[in-house]
Enzyme design. Structure first.
Site, PDB file in Angstrom:
ATOM      1  CE  LYS A  98     -65.707  12.302  23.220  1.00 56.54           C
ATOM      2  NZ  LYS A  98     -66.569  13.508  23.390  1.00 56.54           N
ATOM      3  CE  LYS A 108     -65.924  16.135  30.908  1.00 53.85           C
ATOM      4  NZ  LYS A 108     -66.734  15.711  29.887  1.00 53.85           N
TER       5      LYS A 108
END
Length: 294
Positions: free
Chosen positions: A171, A239
């Protein structure tokens, strides 16, 4: 029918939980937002007033949370998943978090006889609503096989990519690619418009050649129109770029372009664009070029 406790009914989790309800599963959901819990109940699921209530008696627990501190609190904290799930429960964390947190959760869960998969997703709000997410899964192969029927309810591209934490690494790679492509598409638009070229026509041509990519397919028209309604916010991508950089440090590799993309995303956040879609990296390039958004 599987009994599922679903924790985190936000922009992604809410449609995912609804799809599982529609597929015939018994879904009990919890979120800090009472409104989100009520939406799940209205769609045929059950609402829970706390994490322990959502987890009690569940065959599978799914978490879809914003960041690693939330996962640590919900899974490891007092009144959390591990304190209330039965031995043999399968915990699927579909949040995007640090690989080391996924590994720590799996180790803590194993001590209680709870199986764990890290299964972050790609596809944004649209993918969640359309049940077309890409799901990258880390953990044991047997647990992945058990969970696959549930993944197939919410996703289209589903792959077991390695041991615990591997899903999060893939990811992170996804997010550095997505951020980089958004940044380059934004630069292409700025270059064409500053040169007197119609950017929409130019991008249409690029989308038919070697430069073709999914972001051009889905986002070129809204970017040219400066429509930045969030499907995935710059704040969240900021983030995720931090996760990618930390993963690079842990792997002892140099990712120089990733560092540049991370700074571009950070600039967008600093410029006040954090609540906009990550395609608003276009606005960052415009501002750096002294060309205010039309």
């Amino acid at each position: 029918m599987t009994s599922i406790g679903f924790i985190g009914l936000g922009i992604m989790g809410s449609p995912m939980a609804a799809h599982l309800v529609d597929a015939g599963h018994q879904v009990t959901g919890y979120d800090v937002s009472a409104e989100a819990v009520q939406r799940l109940a209205a769609s045929g699921g059950r609402g829970a007033a706390r994490v322990a209530e959502a987890v009690a008696g569940a065959d599978v627990v799914i978490t879809m949370l914003p960041n690693h501190p939330h996962v640590e609190e919900v899974v490891l904290g007092d009144g959390g998943v591990l304190a209330n799930a039965d031995s043999g429960t399968l915990l699927i964390d579909m949040s995007t978090i640090r690989p080391e947190t996924s590994i720590a959760v799996a180790e803590a869960a194993a001590e209680r006889g709870i199986r764990v998969l890290d299964a972050p997703v790609s596809g944004g709000e649209a993918g969640a609503k359309q049940a077309s997410l890409s799901i990258m899964v880390g953990g044991e192969e047997a647990d992945f096989a058990s969970a696959r029927p549930l993944f197939e309810v919410v996703g289209r591209t589903i792959a077991h990519v390695g041991p615990h934490g591997a899903g999060q690494v893939v990811k992170a790679a996804n997010q550095l690619l997505v951020g980089g492509i958004y940044g380059l598409v934004g630069e292409a638009i700025v270059l064409m418009e500053a040169s007197g070229v119609d950017a929409k026509t130019g991008l249409d041509v690029l989308a038919g050649g070697l430069a073709a990519n999914r972001i051009l397919d889905l986002k070129r028209e809204t970017m040219v129109a400066r429509e930045f309604t969030p499907g995935f916010r710059i704040d969240l991508h900021h983030k995720d770029m931090g996760i990618a950089l930390a993963a690079a440090r842990a792997a002892d590799v140099s990712l120089p372009l990733t560092g540049l993309v991370a700074q571009l995303v950070a600039a967008g956040r600093a410029m006040g664009y954090g609540s906009l879609d990550h395609s608003a990296l276009l606005k960052v390039t415009e501002q750096l070029s002294g060309r205010p958004t039309p």
